[in-house]
Write a protein that holds these residues in place. Structure first.
Motif, PDB file in Angstrom:
ATOM      1  N   ALA A 188      87.483  61.195  -0.767  1.00  0.00           N
ATOM      2  CA  ALA A 188      88.011  60.105  -1.591  1.00  0.00           C
ATOM      3  C   ALA A 188      87.589  60.289  -3.032  1.00  0.00           C
ATOM      4  CB  ALA A 188      87.521  58.753  -1.067  1.00  0.00           C
ATOM      5  N   ASP A 189      88.244  59.530  -3.914  1.00  0.00           N
ATOM      6  CA  ASP A 189      87.884  59.598  -5.336  1.00  0.00           C
ATOM      7  C   ASP A 189      86.614  58.824  -5.635  1.00  0.00           C
ATOM      8  OD1 ASP A 189      88.823  57.005  -5.067  1.00  0.00           O
ATOM      9  OD2 ASP A 189      90.312  57.158  -6.662  1.00  0.00           O
ATOM     10  N   GLY A 190      86.089  58.121  -4.658  1.00  0.00           N
ATOM     11  CA  GLY A 190      84.841  57.382  -4.785  1.00  0.00           C
ATOM     12  C   GLY A 190      84.583  56.626  -3.493  1.00  0.00           C
ATOM     13  N   PHE A 191      83.329  56.240  -3.279  1.00  0.00           N
ATOM     14  CA  PHE A 191      82.961  55.553  -2.047  1.00  0.00           C
ATOM     15  C   PHE A 191      82.150  54.300  -2.339  1.00  0.00           C
ATOM     16  CE2 PHE A 191      83.851  59.831  -0.615  1.00  0.00           C
ATOM     17  CZ  PHE A 191      84.517  59.625   0.581  1.00  0.00           C
ATOM     18  N   LEU A 192      82.299  53.314  -1.492  1.00  0.00           N
ATOM     19  CA  LEU A 192      81.518  52.093  -1.551  1.00  0.00           C
ATOM     20  C   LEU A 192      80.274  52.251  -0.688  1.00  0.00           C
ATOM     21  CD1 LEU A 192      84.556  49.697  -1.058  1.00  0.00           C
ATOM     22  CD2 LEU A 192      83.463  50.280  -3.235  1.00  0.00           C
ATOM     23  N   TYR A 193      79.343  51.314  -0.805  1.00  0.00           N
ATOM     24  CA  TYR A 193      78.088  51.389  -0.059  1.00  0.00           C
ATOM     25  C   TYR A 193      78.359  51.324   1.445  1.00  0.00           C
ATOM     26  CZ  TYR A 193      73.258  50.409   1.285  1.00  0.00           C
ATOM     27  OH  TYR A 193      72.014  50.475   1.847  1.00  0.00           O
ATOM     28  N   ASN A 194      77.923  52.360   2.158  1.00  0.00           N
ATOM     29  CA  ASN A 194      78.087  52.485   3.612  1.00  0.00           C
ATOM     30  C   ASN A 194      79.547  52.605   4.056  1.00  0.00           C
ATOM     31  OD1 ASN A 194      75.379  52.515   4.223  1.00  0.00           O
ATOM     32  ND2 ASN A 194      75.258  50.339   4.716  1.00  0.00           N
ATOM     33  N   MET A 195      80.444  52.988   3.147  1.00  0.00           N
ATOM     34  CA  MET A 195      81.866  53.046   3.483  1.00  0.00           C
ATOM     35  C   MET A 195      82.166  54.063   4.587  1.00  0.00           C
ATOM     36  SD  MET A 195      84.959  53.596   0.772  1.00  0.00           S
ATOM     37  CE  MET A 195      86.557  54.269   1.216  1.00  0.00           C
ATOM     38  N   VAL A 196      81.643  55.276   4.463  1.00  0.00           N
ATOM     39  CA  VAL A 196      81.928  56.301   5.474  1.00  0.00           C
ATOM     40  C   VAL A 196      81.299  55.925   6.808  1.00  0.00           C
ATOM     41  CG1 VAL A 196      81.685  58.732   6.091  1.00  0.00           C
ATOM     42  CG2 VAL A 196      82.125  58.093   3.716  1.00  0.00           C
ATOM     43  N   ARG A 197      80.092  55.403   6.783  1.00  0.00           N
ATOM     44  CA  ARG A 197      79.424  55.029   8.031  1.00  0.00           C
ATOM     45  C   ARG A 197      80.145  53.872   8.719  1.00  0.00           C
ATOM     46  NH1 ARG A 197      73.438  54.151   6.061  1.00  0.00           N
ATOM     47  NH2 ARG A 197      73.236  53.307   8.181  1.00  0.00           N
ATOM     48  N   THR A 198      80.729  52.972   7.948  1.00  0.00           N
ATOM     49  CA  THR A 198      81.487  51.874   8.552  1.00  0.00           C
ATOM     50  C   THR A 198      82.822  52.375   9.101  1.00  0.00           C
ATOM     51  OG1 THR A 198      80.465  50.347   6.996  1.00  0.00           O
ATOM     52  CG2 THR A 198      82.390  49.546   8.186  1.00  0.00           C
ATOM     53  N   ILE A 199      83.454  53.302   8.389  1.00  0.00           N
ATOM     54  CA  ILE A 199      84.675  53.917   8.921  1.00  0.00           C
ATOM     55  C   ILE A 199      84.365  54.617  10.244  1.00  0.00           C
ATOM     56  CG2 ILE A 199      86.327  55.802   8.551  1.00  0.00           C
ATOM     57  CD1 ILE A 199      86.341  55.029   5.566  1.00  0.00           C
ATOM     58  N   ALA A 200      83.258  55.340  10.292  1.00  0.00           N
ATOM     59  CA  ALA A 200      82.880  56.033  11.530  1.00  0.00           C
ATOM     60  C   ALA A 200      82.651  55.045  12.668  1.00  0.00           C
ATOM     61  CB  ALA A 200      81.624  56.874  11.295  1.00  0.00           C
ATOM     62  N   GLY A 201      81.914  53.977  12.403  1.00  0.00           N
ATOM     63  CA  GLY A 201      81.668  52.977  13.441  1.00  0.00           C
ATOM     64  C   GLY A 201      82.948  52.312  13.920  1.00  0.00           C
ATOM     65  N   THR A 202      83.888  52.117  13.004  1.00  0.00           N
ATOM     66  CA  THR A 202      85.172  51.499  13.344  1.00  0.00           C
ATOM     67  C   THR A 202      86.016  52.441  14.191  1.00  0.00           C
ATOM     68  OG1 THR A 202      85.115  50.173  11.326  1.00  0.00           O
ATOM     69  CG2 THR A 202      87.270  50.494  12.353  1.00  0.00           C
ATOM     70  N   LEU A 203      86.075  53.707  13.808  1.00  0.00           N
ATOM     71  CA  LEU A 203      86.881  54.670  14.563  1.00  0.00           C
ATOM     72  C   LEU A 203      86.294  54.943  15.947  1.00  0.00           C
ATOM     73  CD1 LEU A 203      87.898  57.271  11.819  1.00  0.00           C
ATOM     74  CD2 LEU A 203      89.254  55.397  12.770  1.00  0.00           C
ATOM     75  N   VAL A 204      84.984  54.834  16.087  1.00  0.00           N
ATOM     76  CA  VAL A 204      84.376  55.009  17.413  1.00  0.00           C
ATOM     77  C   VAL A 204      84.841  53.912  18.376  1.00  0.00           C
ATOM     78  CG1 VAL A 204      82.166  54.765  18.644  1.00  0.00           C
ATOM     79  CG2 VAL A 204      82.390  56.410  16.770  1.00  0.00           C
ATOM     80  N   LEU A 205      85.037  52.714  17.872  1.00  0.00           N
ATOM     81  CA  LEU A 205      85.547  51.641  18.737  1.00  0.00           C
ATOM     82  C   LEU A 205      86.949  51.970  19.235  1.00  0.00           C
ATOM     83  CD1 LEU A 205      84.367  48.344  16.980  1.00  0.00           C
ATOM     84  CD2 LEU A 205      83.334  49.551  18.915  1.00  0.00           C
ATOM     85  N   VAL A 206      87.740  52.616  18.400  1.00  0.00           N
ATOM     86  CA  VAL A 206      89.076  53.040  18.832  1.00  0.00           C
ATOM     87  C   VAL A 206      88.974  54.202  19.812  1.00  0.00           C
ATOM     88  CG1 VAL A 206      91.271  54.039  18.073  1.00  0.00           C
ATOM     89  CG2 VAL A 206      90.170  52.259  16.697  1.00  0.00           C
ATOM     90  N   GLY A 207      88.163  55.198  19.462  1.00  0.00           N
ATOM     91  CA  GLY A 207      88.041  56.383  20.309  1.00  0.00           C
ATOM     92  C   GLY A 207      87.487  56.089  21.683  1.00  0.00           C
ATOM     93  N   SER A 208      86.679  55.055  21.801  1.00  0.00           N
ATOM     94  CA  SER A 208      86.101  54.684  23.097  1.00  0.00           C
ATOM     95  C   SER A 208      86.991  53.722  23.872  1.00  0.00           C
ATOM     96  CB  SER A 208      84.717  54.064  22.891  1.00  0.00           C
ATOM     97  OG  SER A 208      84.810  52.890  22.093  1.00  0.00           O
ATOM     98  N   GLY A 209      88.125  53.363  23.308  1.00  0.00           N
ATOM     99  CA  GLY A 209      89.077  52.503  24.001  1.00  0.00           C
ATOM    100  C   GLY A 209      88.810  51.022  23.884  1.00  0.00           C
ATOM    101  N   ARG A 210      87.846  50.642  23.051  1.00  0.00           N
ATOM    102  CA  ARG A 210      87.522  49.215  22.935  1.00  0.00           C
ATOM    103  C   ARG A 210      88.394  48.489  21.920  1.00  0.00           C
ATOM    104  NH1 ARG A 210      81.105  49.920  22.365  1.00  0.00           N
ATOM    105  NH2 ARG A 210      81.812  51.956  21.596  1.00  0.00           N
ATOM    106  N   ARG A 211      89.124  49.244  21.101  1.00  0.00           N
ATOM    107  CA  ARG A 211      90.077  48.657  20.167  1.00  0.00           C
ATOM    108  C   ARG A 211      91.333  49.519  20.145  1.00  0.00           C
ATOM    109  NH1 ARG A 211      86.518  45.460  20.304  1.00  0.00           N
ATOM    110  NH2 ARG A 211      85.600  44.212  18.613  1.00  0.00           N
ATOM    111  N   PRO A 212      92.513  48.930  19.899  1.00  0.00           N
ATOM    112  CA  PRO A 212      93.740  49.714  19.792  1.00  0.00           C
ATOM    113  C   PRO A 212      93.811  50.437  18.454  1.00  0.00           C
ATOM    114  CG  PRO A 212      94.215  47.403  19.376  1.00  0.00           C
ATOM    115  CD  PRO A 212      92.764  47.460  19.793  1.00  0.00           C
TER     116      PRO A 212
END
Length: 249
Positions: A188-212
């Protein structure tokens, strides 16, 4: 005064982040101490961005001014002899006076590493987040496409607002598997505080089937941190590379 650009790699496990803090071991602190030992003058180093405690770097970029006349090869060899083993200088280069490691960065690329084995590997404890539930990386990548482009990413920022604006542009987002390792890369052209780590935590919920898959777009549009997934732990995060416009990379 010469403007020297360094490219660093470091294991952030035993550091309290990049930035100098009184009485604490930081990457900036040990680097400036090593440069002082070589040049006999304490520099003020500026990094492309501040990594948090426990976060690693494969391509952190730093600049500092010095009157020293040492060639680049001496900076690399001498600093690596003086630095602790968990920090290495990969390259040194003299830059124009106006070069600024932070302000001239066009984009940064981060990698988040997940150990997706059923049993956590003891060899990855310092450099990954163990998630035992099998992850569907294709679903994670499809879900992540909702984040591409220019958006308000306040849903993915801890303790909003930390910056004047939470609008950023994600240029690329990939999710790949290599055996039991799942790697999320975001540029990205810039990041917010904990942005990548929050994206990772969010995508894990999808990858584990807990969110669509479509839920990630809903989170983005909600512009509220409470709607997103958890903040993934710091040890899985790596600053991969920093891109600069007209300057040599």
């Amino acid at each position: 005064m010469r403007n020297i650009k360094l490219t660093l790699t470091y294991d952030g496990t035993d550091f309290h982040g990049w930035q100098n803090q009184p009485g604490l071991r930081t990457v900036q602190g040990v680097l400036e101490e090593a440069i002082e030992g070589l040049t006999q003058a304490r520099p003020s180093t500026t990094a492309s961005g501040r990594t948090d405690a426990g976060v690693h770097a494969l391509g952190q970029v730093v600049h500092f001014y010095t009157a020293s006349r040492h060639p680049r090869e001496v900076f690399i060899k001498a600093l690596n002899a003086m630095l602790p083993k968990d920090v290495r200088v990969l390259d040194a280069e003299e830059m124009p006076q106006a070069f600024h490691a932070t302000l001239d960065a066009r984009s940064k690329r981060y990698r988040y590493v997940i150990d997706n084995a059923a049993i956590a590997s003891p060899f990855q404890l310092r450099t990954s987040w163990h998630v035992s539930r099998p992850l569907d990386v294709a679903a994670m990548e499809r879900a992540g496409r909702a984040l591409l482009g220019r958006h308000d990413f306040r849903s993915f920022e801890t303790e909003w607002p930390n910056r004047t604006s939470s609008v950023r542009t994600i240029l690329d987002l990939t999710v790949q598997r290599s055996e039991s390792q799942v790697m999320i890369e975001v540029e990205a052209d810039g990041f917010l505080y904990n942005m990548v780590r929050t994206i990772a935590g969010t995508l894990v919920l999808v990858g584990s089937g807990r969110r669509p898959e479509g839920w990630v777009g809903d989170v983005l549009r909600a512009e509220s941190r409470v709607e997103a997934g958890p903040t993934a732990p710091p040890q899985g995060l790596f600053l991969l590379k920093v891109r600069y416009g007209p300057h040599p990379r």
